[in-house]
Scaffold this motif. Structure first.
Motif, PDB file in Angstrom:
ATOM      1  N   LYS A  66      21.153  -2.962 -64.832  1.00  0.00           N
ATOM      2  CA  LYS A  66      21.993  -1.973 -65.273  1.00  0.00           C
ATOM      3  C   LYS A  66      22.563  -1.153 -63.976  1.00  0.00           C
ATOM      4  O   LYS A  66      21.628  -0.755 -62.889  1.00  0.00           O
ATOM      5  CB  LYS A  66      21.182  -0.852 -65.878  1.00  0.00           C
ATOM      6  CG  LYS A  66      20.632  -1.298 -67.070  1.00  0.00           C
ATOM      7  CD  LYS A  66      20.212  -0.187 -68.101  1.00  0.00           C
ATOM      8  CE  LYS A  66      19.348  -0.652 -69.301  1.00  0.00           C
ATOM      9  NZ  LYS A  66      20.373  -0.981 -70.356  1.00  0.00           N
ATOM     10  N   THR A  67      23.925  -0.772 -63.805  1.00  0.00           N
ATOM     11  CA  THR A  67      24.538  -0.488 -62.543  1.00  0.00           C
ATOM     12  C   THR A  67      24.819   0.861 -62.590  1.00  0.00           C
ATOM     13  O   THR A  67      25.165   1.331 -63.856  1.00  0.00           O
ATOM     14  CB  THR A  67      25.521  -1.347 -62.308  1.00  0.00           C
ATOM     15  OG1 THR A  67      25.237  -2.780 -61.754  1.00  0.00           O
ATOM     16  CG2 THR A  67      26.536  -0.684 -61.045  1.00  0.00           C
ATOM     17  N   PHE A  68      24.355   1.858 -61.804  1.00  0.00           N
ATOM     18  CA  PHE A  68      24.626   3.168 -61.781  1.00  0.00           C
ATOM     19  C   PHE A  68      25.515   3.526 -60.702  1.00  0.00           C
ATOM     20  O   PHE A  68      25.005   3.062 -59.601  1.00  0.00           O
ATOM     21  CB  PHE A  68      23.454   4.189 -61.832  1.00  0.00           C
ATOM     22  CG  PHE A  68      22.372   3.760 -62.995  1.00  0.00           C
ATOM     23  CD1 PHE A  68      22.443   4.631 -64.021  1.00  0.00           C
ATOM     24  CD2 PHE A  68      21.832   2.675 -63.169  1.00  0.00           C
ATOM     25  CE1 PHE A  68      21.739   4.452 -65.131  1.00  0.00           C
ATOM     26  CE2 PHE A  68      20.931   2.251 -64.000  1.00  0.00           C
ATOM     27  CZ  PHE A  68      20.921   3.344 -65.157  1.00  0.00           C
ATOM     28  N   ALA A  69      26.741   4.382 -60.657  1.00  0.00           N
ATOM     29  CA  ALA A  69      27.322   4.776 -59.526  1.00  0.00           C
ATOM     30  C   ALA A  69      26.532   6.104 -58.989  1.00  0.00           C
ATOM     31  O   ALA A  69      26.299   7.028 -59.904  1.00  0.00           O
ATOM     32  CB  ALA A  69      28.864   5.281 -59.882  1.00  0.00           C
ATOM     33  N   SER A  70      25.904   5.926 -57.913  1.00  0.00           N
ATOM     34  CA  SER A  70      25.017   6.902 -57.542  1.00  0.00           C
ATOM     35  C   SER A  70      25.411   7.746 -56.432  1.00  0.00           C
ATOM     36  O   SER A  70      24.956   7.638 -55.289  1.00  0.00           O
ATOM     37  CB  SER A  70      23.755   6.069 -57.040  1.00  0.00           C
ATOM     38  OG  SER A  70      22.683   7.085 -57.016  1.00  0.00           O
ATOM     39  N   VAL A  71      26.209   8.709 -56.690  1.00  0.00           N
ATOM     40  CA  VAL A  71      26.900   9.752 -55.742  1.00  0.00           C
ATOM     41  C   VAL A  71      26.020  10.989 -55.698  1.00  0.00           C
ATOM     42  O   VAL A  71      25.449  11.380 -54.714  1.00  0.00           O
ATOM     43  CB  VAL A  71      28.371  10.005 -55.954  1.00  0.00           C
ATOM     44  CG1 VAL A  71      28.752  11.047 -54.762  1.00  0.00           C
ATOM     45  CG2 VAL A  71      28.956   8.707 -55.605  1.00  0.00           C
ATOM     46  N   ASN A  72      25.524  11.238 -57.003  1.00  0.00           N
ATOM     47  CA  ASN A  72      24.547  12.421 -57.101  1.00  0.00           C
ATOM     48  C   ASN A  72      23.358  11.829 -57.484  1.00  0.00           C
ATOM     49  O   ASN A  72      23.124  11.360 -58.824  1.00  0.00           O
ATOM     50  CB  ASN A  72      25.363  13.353 -57.977  1.00  0.00           C
ATOM     51  CG  ASN A  72      24.428  14.638 -58.237  1.00  0.00           C
ATOM     52  OD1 ASN A  72      23.123  14.379 -58.421  1.00  0.00           O
ATOM     53  ND2 ASN A  72      25.102  15.906 -57.949  1.00  0.00           N
ATOM     54  N   SER A  73      22.203  12.167 -56.852  1.00  0.00           N
ATOM     55  CA  SER A  73      21.010  11.468 -57.219  1.00  0.00           C
ATOM     56  C   SER A  73      20.229  12.184 -58.599  1.00  0.00           C
ATOM     57  O   SER A  73      19.628  11.473 -59.319  1.00  0.00           O
ATOM     58  CB  SER A  73      19.836  11.625 -55.900  1.00  0.00           C
ATOM     59  OG  SER A  73      20.227  11.195 -54.721  1.00  0.00           O
ATOM     60  N   ALA A  74      20.477  13.499 -58.673  1.00  0.00           N
ATOM     61  CA  ALA A  74      20.013  14.151 -59.930  1.00  0.00           C
ATOM     62  C   ALA A  74      20.553  13.472 -61.118  1.00  0.00           C
ATOM     63  O   ALA A  74      20.184  13.169 -62.068  1.00  0.00           O
ATOM     64  CB  ALA A  74      20.245  15.574 -59.769  1.00  0.00           C
ATOM     65  N   ASP A  75      22.027  13.281 -61.157  1.00  0.00           N
ATOM     66  CA  ASP A  75      22.750  12.695 -62.255  1.00  0.00           C
ATOM     67  C   ASP A  75      22.360  11.359 -62.550  1.00  0.00           C
ATOM     68  O   ASP A  75      22.023  10.789 -63.659  1.00  0.00           O
ATOM     69  CB  ASP A  75      24.231  12.573 -61.889  1.00  0.00           C
ATOM     70  CG  ASP A  75      24.871  13.987 -61.838  1.00  0.00           C
ATOM     71  OD1 ASP A  75      24.156  15.050 -62.404  1.00  0.00           O
ATOM     72  OD2 ASP A  75      25.956  14.049 -61.481  1.00  0.00           O
TER      73      ASP A  75
END
Ligand code: AP5
Length: 213
Positions: A195-204
């Motif tokens: 599962k891929t997550f665009a991870s710019v904001n860690s909390a999101d």
């Protein structure tokens, strides 16, 4: 939860893992943290690993698998675990698959953290880490600084830059990631686990991972 965090150096694996441990008590298992503690303690493993780590190369698969076979059978893993920085190569992923089958453990999924390269380079040169091996809190002088005197907000120890945070080692770690670790995305795609997550904001990212569980 039983998950793997996959992502380039500086993608935020450690930051996301620490936030996720607060969710359901699953334990964070960071091979990087275990190796850095071994280097600091001067154990046989630490002495063998140090040269590879300082250059930004991977520690040999055999050493990592010996370490992880023991770690995954410790009682705190029963509640769940977040693998941070492991596996890192196809042979490690294959060995982990066999080990989990032997232990009758099923992974929920593999979290692939996607972060643009320029953001990663900036994060790695501005990271600070607590020098206390029992704490290892992660800071960033821009987005999440330690106290003004450079000490850790959690335990009061001095924060430092890691030995592998020279420009040369950072570039080598990114190259090593592209060559040896990025192929794991295809490996876990075939397993139906990625599962891929665009991870710019860690909390999101953490909220999105929790929803996907
Ligand atoms: P390891 O410790 O695993 O290092 P890495 O993969 O290079 O990952 P990093 O710890 O550098 O980054 P991260 O993704 O955890 O990011 P972080 O959360 O800190 O491994 C080190 C070495 O050990 C390897 O090079 C190798 O030699 C050896 N090793 C380890 N495992 C191995 C294995 N399985 N096989 C073989 N060898 C192995 O975040 C980075 C910075 O960004 C921080 O300053 C943070 O505050 C900031 N940040 C994070 N998220 C955000 C955000 N959303 N916004 C703003 N800033 C953010």
């Amino acid at each position: 939860m039983k998950i793997i965090l996959l992502g380039a150096p500086g993608a935020g694996k450690g930051t996301v893992a620490k936030l996720l441990t607060d969710y359901d008590g699953s334990v964070q298992i960071s091979t990087g943290d275990i190796l850095r503690a071994a280097v600091k303690e001067g154990t046989d493993l630490g002495r063998e690993a140090k040269g590879y780590m300082d250059r930004g190369d991977l520690v040999p698969d055999g050493l990592i698998m010996q370490m992880m076979e023991v770690r995954l059978q410790q009682p705190d893993c029963e509640k769940g675990f977040i693998l941070d920085g492991f596996p890192r190569t196809i042979p490690q992923a294959e060995a982990l698959k066999s080990l989990l089958e032997k232990l009758h453990i099923r992974l929920d999924f593999v979290v692939n953290l996607e972060v643009p390269r320029d953001v990663i380079l900036d994060r790695l040169t501005t990271r600070r880490t607590c020098s206390n091996p029992d704490c290892q809190e992660i800071y960033n002088i821009k987005s999440n600084p330690p106290l003004p005197d450079g000490t850790c907000k959690k335990c009061g120890s001095m924060t430092i830059q890691r030995d592998d945070e020279t420009e040369e080692a950072i570039l080598n770690r990114l190259e090593t990631y592209n060559l040896k670790t990025a192929p794991l995305i295809g490996f876990y795609e075939k397993e139906g686990l990625i599962k891929t997550f665009a991870s710019v904001n860690s909390a999101d990212t953490v909220e999105a991972v929790k929803k996907a569980l």
